[in-house]
Design a protein around this motif. Structure first.
Motif, PDB file in Angstrom:
ATOM      1  N   GLN A 133      -4.939  16.905   2.001  1.00  0.00           N
ATOM      2  CA  GLN A 133      -5.086  15.885   0.978  1.00  0.00           C
ATOM      3  C   GLN A 133      -4.789  14.514   1.559  1.00  0.00           C
ATOM      4  N   ARG A 134      -5.198  13.497   0.830  1.00  0.00           N
ATOM      5  CA  ARG A 134      -4.932  12.123   1.237  1.00  0.00           C
ATOM      6  C   ARG A 134      -3.505  11.751   0.821  1.00  0.00           C
ATOM      7  N   ASP A 135      -2.709  11.330   1.787  1.00  0.00           N
ATOM      8  CA  ASP A 135      -1.301  11.030   1.552  1.00  0.00           C
ATOM      9  C   ASP A 135      -0.980   9.567   1.805  1.00  0.00           C
ATOM     10  N   LEU A 136      -0.016   9.062   1.073  1.00  0.00           N
ATOM     11  CA  LEU A 136       0.463   7.697   1.280  1.00  0.00           C
ATOM     12  C   LEU A 136       1.230   7.600   2.593  1.00  0.00           C
ATOM     13  N   VAL A 137       0.911   6.575   3.369  1.00  0.00           N
ATOM     14  CA  VAL A 137       1.616   6.320   4.629  1.00  0.00           C
ATOM     15  C   VAL A 137       2.608   5.173   4.459  1.00  0.00           C
ATOM     16  N   ALA A 138       2.141   4.065   3.892  1.00  0.00           N
ATOM     17  CA  ALA A 138       2.989   2.883   3.726  1.00  0.00           C
ATOM     18  C   ALA A 138       2.418   2.016   2.626  1.00  0.00           C
ATOM     19  N   ILE A 139       3.304   1.268   1.967  1.00  0.00           N
ATOM     20  CA  ILE A 139       2.880   0.402   0.878  1.00  0.00           C
ATOM     21  C   ILE A 139       3.727  -0.854   0.861  1.00  0.00           C
ATOM     22  N   THR A 140       3.113  -1.966   0.468  1.00  0.00           N
ATOM     23  CA  THR A 140       3.826  -3.214   0.284  1.00  0.00           C
ATOM     24  C   THR A 140       3.316  -3.885  -0.979  1.00  0.00           C
ATOM     25  N   ASN A 141       4.187  -4.618  -1.651  1.00  0.00           N
ATOM     26  CA  ASN A 141       3.734  -5.286  -2.870  1.00  0.00           C
ATOM     27  C   ASN A 141       3.921  -6.790  -2.770  1.00  0.00           C
ATOM     28  N   SER A 142       3.573  -7.483  -3.824  1.00  0.00           N
ATOM     29  CA  SER A 142       3.593  -8.943  -3.809  1.00  0.00           C
ATOM     30  C   SER A 142       4.998  -9.502  -3.681  1.00  0.00           C
ATOM     31  N   GLY A 143       5.998  -8.692  -3.986  1.00  0.00           N
ATOM     32  CA  GLY A 143       7.382  -9.145  -3.864  1.00  0.00           C
ATOM     33  C   GLY A 143       7.989  -8.882  -2.509  1.00  0.00           C
ATOM     34  N   GLY A 144       7.200  -8.333  -1.602  1.00  0.00           N
ATOM     35  CA  GLY A 144       7.702  -8.061  -0.267  1.00  0.00           C
ATOM     36  C   GLY A 144       8.305  -6.684  -0.088  1.00  0.00           C
ATOM     37  N   TYR A 145       8.294  -5.898  -1.142  1.00  0.00           N
ATOM     38  CA  TYR A 145       8.814  -4.524  -1.059  1.00  0.00           C
ATOM     39  C   TYR A 145       7.932  -3.701  -0.137  1.00  0.00           C
ATOM     40  N   THR A 146       8.541  -2.870   0.686  1.00  0.00           N
ATOM     41  CA  THR A 146       7.782  -1.942   1.522  1.00  0.00           C
ATOM     42  C   THR A 146       8.408  -0.553   1.428  1.00  0.00           C
ATOM     43  N   ASN A 147       7.571   0.452   1.610  1.00  0.00           N
ATOM     44  CA  ASN A 147       8.056   1.820   1.628  1.00  0.00           C
ATOM     45  C   ASN A 147       7.164   2.636   2.543  1.00  0.00           C
ATOM     46  N   TYR A 148       7.750   3.644   3.145  1.00  0.00           N
ATOM     47  CA  TYR A 148       7.029   4.436   4.130  1.00  0.00           C
ATOM     48  C   TYR A 148       7.210   5.921   3.876  1.00  0.00           C
ATOM     49  N   ALA A 149       6.231   6.696   4.285  1.00  0.00           N
ATOM     50  CA  ALA A 149       6.399   8.143   4.302  1.00  0.00           C
ATOM     51  C   ALA A 149       7.487   8.471   5.315  1.00  0.00           C
ATOM     52  N   GLU A 150       8.249   9.513   5.016  1.00  0.00           N
ATOM     53  CA  GLU A 150       9.348   9.889   5.910  1.00  0.00           C
ATOM     54  C   GLU A 150       8.854  10.139   7.334  1.00  0.00           C
ATOM     55  N   SER A 151       7.677  10.695   7.451  1.00  0.00           N
ATOM     56  CA  SER A 151       7.160  11.092   8.760  1.00  0.00           C
ATOM     57  C   SER A 151       6.829   9.896   9.664  1.00  0.00           C
ATOM     58  N   VAL A 152       6.728   8.687   9.091  1.00  0.00           N
ATOM     59  CA  VAL A 152       6.355   7.520   9.906  1.00  0.00           C
ATOM     60  C   VAL A 152       7.458   6.456   9.951  1.00  0.00           C
ATOM     61  N   LYS A 153       8.536   6.662   9.211  1.00  0.00           N
ATOM     62  CA  LYS A 153       9.621   5.669   9.197  1.00  0.00           C
ATOM     63  C   LYS A 153      10.152   5.419  10.586  1.00  0.00           C
ATOM     64  N   GLY A 154      10.306   4.136  10.918  1.00  0.00           N
ATOM     65  CA  GLY A 154      10.815   3.756  12.225  1.00  0.00           C
ATOM     66  C   GLY A 154       9.730   3.653  13.289  1.00  0.00           C
ATOM     67  N   ARG A 155       8.517   4.125  12.957  1.00  0.00           N
ATOM     68  CA  ARG A 155       7.421   4.079  13.937  1.00  0.00           C
ATOM     69  C   ARG A 155       6.289   3.169  13.476  1.00  0.00           C
ATOM     70  N   PHE A 156       6.039   3.127  12.171  1.00  0.00           N
ATOM     71  CA  PHE A 156       4.935   2.337  11.610  1.00  0.00           C
ATOM     72  C   PHE A 156       5.496   1.135  10.862  1.00  0.00           C
ATOM     73  N   THR A 157       4.746   0.036  10.883  1.00  0.00           N
ATOM     74  CA  THR A 157       5.132  -1.166  10.146  1.00  0.00           C
ATOM     75  C   THR A 157       3.921  -1.703   9.391  1.00  0.00           C
ATOM     76  N   ILE A 158       4.099  -1.905   8.085  1.00  0.00           N
ATOM     77  CA  ILE A 158       3.048  -2.502   7.264  1.00  0.00           C
ATOM     78  C   ILE A 158       3.380  -3.977   7.058  1.00  0.00           C
ATOM     79  N   SER A 159       2.363  -4.832   7.103  1.00  0.00           N
ATOM     80  CA  SER A 159       2.574  -6.262   6.913  1.00  0.00           C
ATOM     81  C   SER A 159       1.320  -6.892   6.329  1.00  0.00           C
ATOM     82  N   ARG A 160       1.490  -8.111   5.821  1.00  0.00           N
ATOM     83  CA  ARG A 160       0.371  -8.865   5.265  1.00  0.00           C
ATOM     84  C   ARG A 160       0.295 -10.221   5.935  1.00  0.00           C
ATOM     85  N   ASP A 161      -0.899 -10.823   5.961  1.00  0.00           N
ATOM     86  CA  ASP A 161      -1.013 -12.161   6.522  1.00  0.00           C
ATOM     87  C   ASP A 161      -0.555 -13.180   5.474  1.00  0.00           C
ATOM     88  N   ASN A 162      -0.428 -14.433   5.888  1.00  0.00           N
ATOM     89  CA  ASN A 162       0.102 -15.456   4.993  1.00  0.00           C
ATOM     90  C   ASN A 162      -0.774 -15.686   3.778  1.00  0.00           C
TER      91      ASN A 162
END
Length: 123
Positions: A44-73
């Motif tokens: 199935q399609r699984d969530l890897v990482a998410i960020t919102n307009s307030g700067g909140y980020t969250n990651y799947a346990e399997s990628v924490k510490g290895r993946f980084t999500i970010s947005r441009d200005n």
């Protein structure tokens, strides 16, 4: 209509790094959240990482510490930097963006998906 264009991905050896990006375009009023999902063959399609307009980020346990999500200005492009890649990270990666856009002169919610980009981790 909000369109998402993904780029990046490819083939990398275990332990290597890769980056994918996703740019949203259209008559966007605001973006509420930007996320990356992945889908391996037969799974199935699984969530890897998410960020919102307030700067909140969250990651799947399997990628924490290895993946980084970010947005441009400008806020319409989301990136996923993937380090220390493992064979089990192999999948098609999809971006998902939720927010509000103009349809004629009316504001409407949108929930758009990118076309997907292949990431393969193999020696």
């Amino acid at each position: 209509q909000v369109q998402l264009v993904e780029s990046g991905g490819g083939l990398v050896q275990p332990g290597g790094s890769l980056s994918v990006s996703c740019e949203a375009s259209g008559r966007i009023y605001s973006i509420v959240s930007m996320a990356w999902f992945r889908q391996a063959p037969g799974k199935q399609r699984d969530l890897v990482a998410i960020t919102n307009s307030g700067g909140y980020t969250n990651y799947a346990e399997s990628v924490k510490g290895r993946f980084t999500i970010s947005r441009d200005n400008a806020g319409n492009t989301v990136y996923l930097q993937m380090n220390s890649l493992k064979p089990e990270d192999t999948a098609v990666y999809y971006c998902n963006v939720k927010g509000y856009h103009y349809v004629s002169s009316n504001l409407r919610a949108f929930d758009s998906w990118g076309q997907g980009t292949q990431v393969t981790v193999s020696a």
